[in-house]
Design an enzyme around this catalytic site. Structure first.
Site, PDB file in Angstrom:
ATOM      1  N   PHE A 243      20.625  56.686  19.578  1.00  0.00           N
ATOM      2  CA  PHE A 243      21.845  57.353  19.637  1.00  0.00           C
ATOM      3  C   PHE A 243      22.469  57.649  18.242  1.00  0.00           C
ATOM      4  O   PHE A 243      23.848  57.590  17.866  1.00  0.00           O
ATOM      5  CB  PHE A 243      22.736  56.626  20.538  1.00  0.00           C
ATOM      6  CG  PHE A 243      22.215  56.185  21.856  1.00  0.00           C
ATOM      7  CD1 PHE A 243      21.967  57.482  22.787  1.00  0.00           C
ATOM      8  CD2 PHE A 243      21.987  55.028  22.363  1.00  0.00           C
ATOM      9  CE1 PHE A 243      21.343  57.226  23.879  1.00  0.00           C
ATOM     10  CE2 PHE A 243      21.605  54.939  23.500  1.00  0.00           C
ATOM     11  CZ  PHE A 243      21.279  55.828  24.334  1.00  0.00           C
ATOM     12  N   GLY A 512      15.918  67.626  17.028  1.00  0.00           N
ATOM     13  CA  GLY A 512      14.750  67.047  17.241  1.00  0.00           C
ATOM     14  C   GLY A 512      13.726  67.932  18.047  1.00  0.00           C
ATOM     15  O   GLY A 512      12.769  68.414  17.661  1.00  0.00           O
ATOM     16  N   ILE A 617      15.142  76.343  27.808  1.00  0.00           N
ATOM     17  CA  ILE A 617      15.168  74.929  28.360  1.00  0.00           C
ATOM     18  C   ILE A 617      13.677  74.543  28.267  1.00  0.00           C
ATOM     19  O   ILE A 617      12.879  75.029  29.102  1.00  0.00           O
ATOM     20  CB  ILE A 617      15.858  74.532  29.581  1.00  0.00           C
ATOM     21  CG1 ILE A 617      17.462  74.906  29.533  1.00  0.00           C
ATOM     22  CG2 ILE A 617      15.653  73.079  30.099  1.00  0.00           C
ATOM     23  CD1 ILE A 617      18.140  74.036  28.512  1.00  0.00           C
ATOM     24  N   PRO A 620      13.267  71.306  32.215  1.00  0.00           N
ATOM     25  CA  PRO A 620      14.436  71.019  32.911  1.00  0.00           C
ATOM     26  C   PRO A 620      14.339  69.326  33.129  1.00  0.00           C
ATOM     27  O   PRO A 620      15.484  69.028  33.251  1.00  0.00           O
ATOM     28  CB  PRO A 620      14.161  71.845  33.960  1.00  0.00           C
ATOM     29  CG  PRO A 620      13.264  72.910  33.638  1.00  0.00           C
ATOM     30  CD  PRO A 620      12.192  72.356  32.734  1.00  0.00           C
ATOM     31  N   GLY A 690      18.708  72.297  20.808  1.00  0.00           N
ATOM     32  CA  GLY A 690      19.029  70.876  21.274  1.00  0.00           C
ATOM     33  C   GLY A 690      19.703  71.151  22.310  1.00  0.00           C
ATOM     34  O   GLY A 690      20.708  71.837  22.618  1.00  0.00           O
ATOM     35  N   GLU A 693      22.867  66.030  22.505  1.00  0.00           N
ATOM     36  CA  GLU A 693      24.381  65.663  22.277  1.00  0.00           C
ATOM     37  C   GLU A 693      25.243  66.556  22.799  1.00  0.00           C
ATOM     38  O   GLU A 693      26.498  66.372  23.063  1.00  0.00           O
ATOM     39  CB  GLU A 693      24.491  65.902  20.748  1.00  0.00           C
ATOM     40  CG  GLU A 693      23.531  64.766  20.154  1.00  0.00           C
ATOM     41  CD  GLU A 693      23.647  64.814  18.678  1.00  0.00           C
ATOM     42  OE1 GLU A 693      23.309  63.476  18.294  1.00  0.00           O
ATOM     43  OE2 GLU A 693      24.244  65.399  17.900  1.00  0.00           O
TER      44      GLU A 693
HETATM   45 MO1  MOS Z   1      22.300  61.413  16.177  1.00  0.00          MO
HETATM   46  S1  MOS Z   1      24.048  60.549  15.938  1.00  0.00           S
HETATM   47  O1  MOS Z   1      22.060  62.401  14.905  1.00  0.00           O
HETATM   48  O2  MOS Z   1      21.083  60.207  16.642  1.00  0.00           O
END
Ligand code: MOS
Length: 733
Positions: A243, A512, A617, A620, A690, A693
């Protein structure tokens, strides 16, 4: 491979493997206990154990550590301190020293590592150490220090922005909102603690550790330990959550390396849970002032967002104001990001840094404005949508489906059943309310490399130093290679988290998935070329499907391409061109229904829905897991999570999982996630964004707005605990 122009048709578009709901391929290893986490490399011979001694003061000096008794305790081999550790560097991302003393910079800063033959011996000896301190005064309360704040940039963006005439626009607006919101210090509270096993072979160091970005770990350790980066190997194949808390090297890694060097044996350091909260990093608290001005037609005329946060000298701000920069149209705008000095433990990136808590203030203020205008909150948001970056009008969004997210969500959630009058729906003891919020989160990419090997039988091995922090990287990387090479997923072996593999983006900032799979895509393109060359097939015509290769009149098995020996493709994707010309972001809409007990003010979440737009996606199943996890974290941030500051002694009082309350299963209702799955050719060859987040952005605001709709109580100091809510509850009729 350079990604400069929008992606055309490519093999990923076939969607035979990519885009399919696929359970994670590392799942069986994890449930069977065969996924080896940092502290679990039991094959290390002659392993010694280190226990961290942490400061009991927040600021001041250690006059003496008083180590004598501990040195002679049973099993103790050595004690590492700043006095005997040699000169240590400090990596850029670390605001405080990872081994402190004699100066103390924050509570629970590491001051020593007791190294012993067993964990128990190290811990028992550490308990004998009673340092002699001189305490100094520090600043621990954000509200008390905001006057001495300075402007602070946000991830390469300016700290302050302005467009048009905010002051004039706001003053002249017929309808105004001027409200201040506060969010608390928050903890990552990831399940796997910081842990490292360090071993030396001559001047070469190997760390089995838990880190989100392998190459950053090497870079920062090299700086801290004063050694060449290429003498450090990082191994981190499985990670129990990060996180953002594992983006940077922490005390466990540095102290394990120092301990192992000192005794010539491998050393394991696992940070005990009660040290995690004050020793490491957290999301800083914020104070946010929102000013919105609108016309009676519901068009925003002015948006002003000011944010304050605090950190140790050298630390960054929590850039909450970032959230309002790209979301809604308004001709007159202003953001100010202010940073004050505090002597609390270091603040640093936590899931959607800035935007997660910025979205709470913005989306509650939008709810307050909608009510004042007498407009439906969904319609009000749609009214103020924009298809160009509101601060940079020349910049289009590569893809922006906020309106579709809001409309789809409203339909699916039954938003038309909401009564705009607060506290008007009651079922027994429960007041029922619905809330909505928009979600937005940037979608950056970083250069990312991979190696793909075609081996005997047509089997495929992917190697990259990409990490899987519980997100599903193994699976989507395997899916990418399978799609590119026309094989089933179980023909692909994915190896991650080792600095011996090509350098990837790592995991963070929701960059990522898109970056790392694009790197694998690039490596697969290279491998396809190598196969074409070996088989004498025109590379423009070659097709990989159903474990077969066709083209130039040939039809052979993939296995046959590897008969003369292994073939390898290796490449790194670099992003430029079109990505720079567009605002790349993900969008969503959160809908929440709560019940609030009219007598006790207990809040129960009843329903949660997120509608997300994040390009293609890739999977999923894993994407949904990312979103529901982030929704849970966002709910926690407004309902129960709060690092409580002791303003006298300068530390987080509730520093374990019994007192730092994260939501548990019983707190979270059934969650629904809908994806608009439209590929975005301007984002990457994967046409993805991504997702990790996006889910936490906005959700806290939706919960707060639902509580308001249920009760008529508008809380602006988060979290909305019962003690705060109770006095604002309507009188039970
Ligand atoms: Mo995130 S806060 O860049 O793992």
């Amino acid at each position: 491979m350079k990604f400069e122009t929008a992606a055309g048709d490519n093999p990923i578009d076939r969607g035979k493997v990519v885009g399919r709901a696929t359970p994670r391929i590392d799942g069986p290893l994890k449930v069977a206990g065969h996924a080896t986490y940092a502290a679990e490399w039991h094959d290390q011979s002659n392993l010694a154990h280190g226990y961290i001694v942490a400061s009991a003061i927040a600021k001041g000096r250690v006059n003496s550590l008083r180590l004598e008794e501990a040195k002679w305790a049973p099993g103790v081999i050595t004690i590492i301190t700043a006095q005997n550790a040699g000169t240590l560097g400090q990596a850029g991302p670390n605001a405080a020293k990872l081994l402190g003393g004699p100066e103390v910079q924050h509570y629970h800063q590491a001051l020593a590592l007791v190294v012993a033959d067993s964990y128990e011996a190290a811990r028992a000896a550490a308990a004998l150490i009673k340092p002699d301190y001189t305490r100094a005064d520090g600043s621990y309360t954000l509200a008390a220090v905001t006057g001495a704040s300075k402007s602070d940039g946000i991830l390469g963006q300016p700290g302050d922005t302005a467009l048009g005439d905010f002051a004039g626009g706001f003053a002249g607006a017929p309808v105004q909102i001027d409200a201040t919101y506060t969010t608390p210090d928050l903890a990552h509270a990831m399940m796997e603690p910081y842990a490292t096993i360090a071993s030396w072979d001559g001047d070469r160091l190997t760390l089995h550790t838990s880190h989100q970005v392998v190459d950053w770990a090497r870079r920062d350790l090299a700086k801290t330990l004063g050694m060449p980066k290429d003498h450090i190997r990082i191994v981190t194949p499985y990670i129990g959550g990060g996180f953002g808390g594992k983006l940077w090297v922490r005390a466990d890694a540095v102290l394990a390396a120092l301990g192992a060097k000192a005794i010539g044996r491998p050393v394991k350091v696992v940070m005990p849970r009660p040290l995690m909260f004050n020793n490491s990093v957290h999301r800083p608290a914020t104070i946010q002032r929102m000013r919105l001005g609108a016309g009676h037609d519901g068009a925003l005329i002015a948006i002003g967002h000011e944010g304050w946060s605090g950190n140790l000298p050298g630390g960054d701000s929590e850039g909450a104001v970032q959230f309002s920069r790209g979301l809604y149209a308004a001709p007159n705008r202003m953001t100010r990001n202010r940073l004050s000095q505090l002597d609390l433990p270091e603040g640093n990136a936590m899931r959607a840094p800035g935007e997660a808590v910025g979205s709470i203030a913005v989306e509650v203020a939008m709810d307050e404005m909608a009510e004042k205008l007498g407009m439906d909150p969904v319609a009000f948001r749609i009214r103020n949508d924009t298809q160009v970056d509101p601060e940079h009008k020349e910049k289009k969004f590569s893809q922006r489906q906020l309106v579709e997210c809001l409309q789809t969500g409203a339909r699916k959630f039954g938003w038309d059943r909401r009564n705009a009058r607060p506290a008007s729906r009651r079922e027994g003891d429960w007041l029922i309310g619905m809330g909505v919020a928009a979600a937005m989160r940037g979608s950056p990419v970083l250069r990312s490399g991979a190696r793909v090997r075609l081996v005997a039988g047509g089997r495929v091995i992917v190697e990259t130093d990409m990490t899987d922090i519980g997100t599903g990287s193994y699976t989507i990387i395997g899916q990418t290679a399978a799609e590119m090479l026309g094989v089933p997923l179980n023909w692909v072996t994915v190896r991650l988290g080792d600095s011996n593999f090509p350098v990837s983006s790592g995991s963070g900032g929701q960059f990522g998935a898109n970056s790392a799979t694009s790197g694998v895509y690039a490596a697969c393109v290279k491998l396809r070329e190598a196969v074409a060359a070996r088989l004498g097939i025109d590379p423009a015509k070659i097709k990989f499907a159903g474990t077969k290769i066709t083209g130039s009149g040939k039809n052979v098995t993939l296995a046959s391409a590897a008969e003369a020996g292994e073939l390898t493709g290796e490449d790194t994707i670099d992003f430029g061109g079109i990505r720079q010309q567009r605002h790349q972001a993900t969008f969503g809409a959160h809908f929440v229904e709560v019940g609030v007990d009219i007598h006790t003010a207990e809040i129960r979440l009843r329903r949660m829905l997120a509608v997300c737009s994040a390009g293609r996606i890739l999977n999923p199943t894993t994407a949904r897991s990312q979103v529901i996890g982030a929704m849970t974290m966002g709910a926690g941030s407004v309902l129960c999570e709060e690092l409580v500051v002791d303003p006298r002694f300068g530390y987080f009082v509730n520093h374990d999982l019994a007192q730092y309350e994260v939501p548990v299963h019983a707190d979270i209702p059934h969650q629904e996630v809908i994806f608009l799955k439209d590929p975005d050719p301007e984002s990457s060859p994967m046409k993805a964004h991504g997702i990790g987040e996006l889910g936490i952005c906005g959700v806290g605001g939706a919960v707060a707005n639902a509580v308001y709709n249920a009760t008529g109580a508008r809380l602006r100091a988060f979290p909305m605990t019962v003690d705060k809510l109770l006095e604002h509850m309507p009188v039970p009729g």
